[in-house]
Design a protein around this motif. Structure first.
Motif, short mmCIF file in Angstrom:
data_model
loop_
_atom_site.label_atom_id
_atom_site.label_comp_id
_atom_site.label_asym_id
_atom_site.label_seq_id
_atom_site.Cartn_x
_atom_site.Cartn_y
_atom_site.Cartn_z
N LEU A 1 0.82 -1.11 -0.03
CA LEU A 1 0.03 0.09 0.09
C LEU A 1 0.71 1.28 -0.14
N GLU A 2 0.56 2.15 -0.65
CA GLU A 2 1.33 3.47 -0.82
C GLU A 2 1.31 4.36 0.46
N PHE A 3 2.42 4.83 0.91
CA PHE A 3 2.56 5.62 1.82
C PHE A 3 3.57 6.70 1.36
N ASN A 4 3.33 7.68 0.41
CA ASN A 4 4.26 8.19 -0.25
C ASN A 4 4.74 9.30 0.42
N HIS A 5 4.09 10.08 1.08
CA HIS A 5 4.43 11.37 1.63
C HIS A 5 4.00 11.74 3.06
N ASP A 6 4.85 12.23 3.72
CA ASP A 6 4.38 13.16 4.83
C ASP A 6 3.83 14.35 4.79
N ILE A 7 2.67 14.49 5.01
CA ILE A 7 2.22 16.08 4.65
C ILE A 7 2.84 17.17 5.00
N ASP A 8 3.59 17.23 6.18
CA ASP A 8 4.32 18.52 6.80
C ASP A 8 5.51 18.45 5.97
N LEU A 9 6.38 17.25 5.95
CA LEU A 9 7.61 17.24 5.04
C LEU A 9 7.22 17.70 3.58
N LEU A 10 6.28 17.32 2.96
CA LEU A 10 5.92 17.93 1.46
C LEU A 10 5.81 19.31 1.47
N LYS A 11 4.93 19.85 2.41
CA LYS A 11 4.73 21.48 2.48
C LYS A 11 5.99 22.04 2.48
N SER A 12 6.83 21.64 3.60
CA SER A 12 8.03 22.41 3.92
C SER A 12 9.31 21.89 3.16
N GLY A 13 9.16 20.94 1.89
CA GLY A 13 10.28 20.17 1.32
C GLY A 13 10.63 21.36 0.23
N PRO A 14 11.52 20.71 -0.49
CA PRO A 14 12.46 21.47 -1.81
C PRO A 14 11.48 21.42 -2.99
N TYR A 15 10.59 20.76 -3.10
CA TYR A 15 9.77 20.54 -4.50
C TYR A 15 9.13 21.96 -5.06
N PRO A 16 9.23 22.33 -6.06
CA PRO A 16 8.45 23.57 -6.50
C PRO A 16 6.98 23.51 -6.34
N ARG A 17 6.32 24.55 -6.16
CA ARG A 17 4.93 24.48 -5.87
C ARG A 17 4.00 23.60 -6.73
N PHE A 18 4.40 23.70 -7.99
CA PHE A 18 3.52 22.71 -9.09
C PHE A 18 3.76 21.45 -8.79
N LEU A 19 4.95 20.97 -8.43
CA LEU A 19 4.90 19.52 -8.24
C LEU A 19 4.52 18.93 -6.75
N LYS A 20 4.50 19.93 -5.66
CA LYS A 20 3.80 19.76 -4.33
C LYS A 20 2.15 19.64 -4.94
N ALA A 21 1.94 20.47 -5.58
CA ALA A 21 0.28 20.66 -5.77
C ALA A 21 0.10 19.26 -6.45
N ARG A 22 0.74 18.81 -7.42
CA ARG A 22 0.49 17.55 -8.33
C ARG A 22 0.63 16.39 -7.33
N LEU B 1 7.70 5.03 -0.88
CA LEU B 1 7.77 6.29 0.15
C LEU B 1 9.21 7.01 -0.46
N SER B 2 8.50 8.34 -0.76
CA SER B 2 9.07 9.45 -1.25
C SER B 2 10.63 9.55 -0.42
N GLN B 3 11.56 9.80 -1.17
CA GLN B 3 13.04 9.86 -0.34
C GLN B 3 13.11 11.12 -0.07
N GLU B 4 12.40 12.20 -0.63
CA GLU B 4 12.53 13.80 -0.28
C GLU B 4 11.46 14.01 0.79
N ASN B 5 10.23 13.40 0.97
CA ASN B 5 9.25 13.99 1.71
C ASN B 5 8.53 12.71 2.65
#
Length: 308
Positions: free
Chosen positions: A195-216, A249-253
């Protein structure tokens, strides 16, 4: 109150496996190839899951190179020409990369939706045996019933797979932006799930990804967060789930610890005893160590990340 589900089957634990079935994987960890469901690779660098069935072996995706996949299978005592089929979830490279070469070299049939096969066709240098599938229409393979089901993702024709055997039912459900009721129903009754556990919501929001990628990623057709996956996990625990591989699991988020912790907390809040569901973080670099005790599996770090 248990969810009513037509596919509900008895849950199976880890017992019944002999030490003779333990092999070393490419990264030195011990794995049992006779586990019905075993993620070989899981993450944005490549996804590939081995399913051991009554009459053969099936891969779900091959997003690593064919050479890498065949080497890993060989370390598990399996030759690629023993595969009965490759089930593809969708046409993104981290799920599709090694399929053309592997299918051609080992003469393995490929099963995917027409949209995914259309993408695959653009990368074929040699003819391969392809079989179009339709979500909601089961088919038989290697003594099992394969049930593809649609997933909400930003690739046309994305599916997950439920695989019913006489022994148990297992499923692969990654790359989905949210958990529709119909998908949850399809997963109920499975004893083992990736089962996918891709990202932590807080890490995604504060992470290095550009806004469009975070939104995707956070969209309803992106990837499933730890929080949403953990909520679904509680329903599945009521309906036969004994082992959950936390996948993609995302390695960044994300980190394995965060994903495992969120899953454990959700289960405890729902009233389940610790250990009711075995939680194992799937890895990007090879199979998890199925011979390790649960506490080691849950806390093992395999990303070079700071979780603070």
């Amino acid at each position: 109150m248990h969810r009513r589900h037509a596919f509900l089957v008895a849950a199976h634990g880890m017992e019944g496996y002999n030490i003779e079935n333990i092999f070393k994987s490419a990264n030195g960890r011990e794995v049992r190839p006779l586990e019905t469901l075993l993620p070989l690779y899981s993450g944005s660098s490549g996804n590939c899951t081995l399913v051991s069935l009554e009459e053969g072996y099936v891969l779900v995706d091959c997003g690593v190179s064919a050479r890498q996949c065949m080497a890993q299978l060989r370390l598990l005592g399996i030759e690629a020409n023993q595969l009965s089929g490759i089930l593809i979830t969708h046409d993104h490279g981290d799920h599709l990369r090694g399929v053309p070469t592997l299918a051609h070299r080992a003469k393995v049939p490929v099963y995917a939706t027409p949209a995914t096969l259309a993408t695959l066709d653009r990368f074929l240098g040699h003819p391969i045996d392809v079989h179009p599938i339709t979500p909601g229409k089961p088919f038989c393979l290697a003594g099992a019933t394969i049930r593809p089901f649609a997933l909400p993702h930003d690739a046309i024709g994305t599916v997950g797979y439920r695989i019913d055997t006489p022994r148990e039912s297992v499923a692969v459900a990654t790359d989905l932006g949210h958990m529709p009721e119909g998908v949850l129903d399809m997963l109920c009754g499975c004893s083992r799930i990736l089962l996918e556990f891709n990202h932590d919501i807080d890490l995604l929001k504060s992470g290095p990804y550009p806004r469009f990628l975070k939104a995707r990623i956070a969209s309803s057709h992106g990837h499933l967060s730890n929080a949403d996956a953990a909520q679904a996990l509680c329903t599945l625990a009521e309906n036969g789930l004994t082992c959950c591989f936390l996948g993609h699991l995302s390695q960044e988020n994300n980190t394995p610890q965060r994903a495992i912790s969120e899953a454990e907390m959700a289960l405890l809040k729902a009233g389940f005893d610790p250990g009711r569901v075995r939680l194992i973080a799937a890895r990007p670099d090879g199979p998890p160590d199925m011979a390790a005790p649960p506490e080691q599996l849950n806390m093992e770090v395999f990303f070079d990340e700071n979780i603070n």
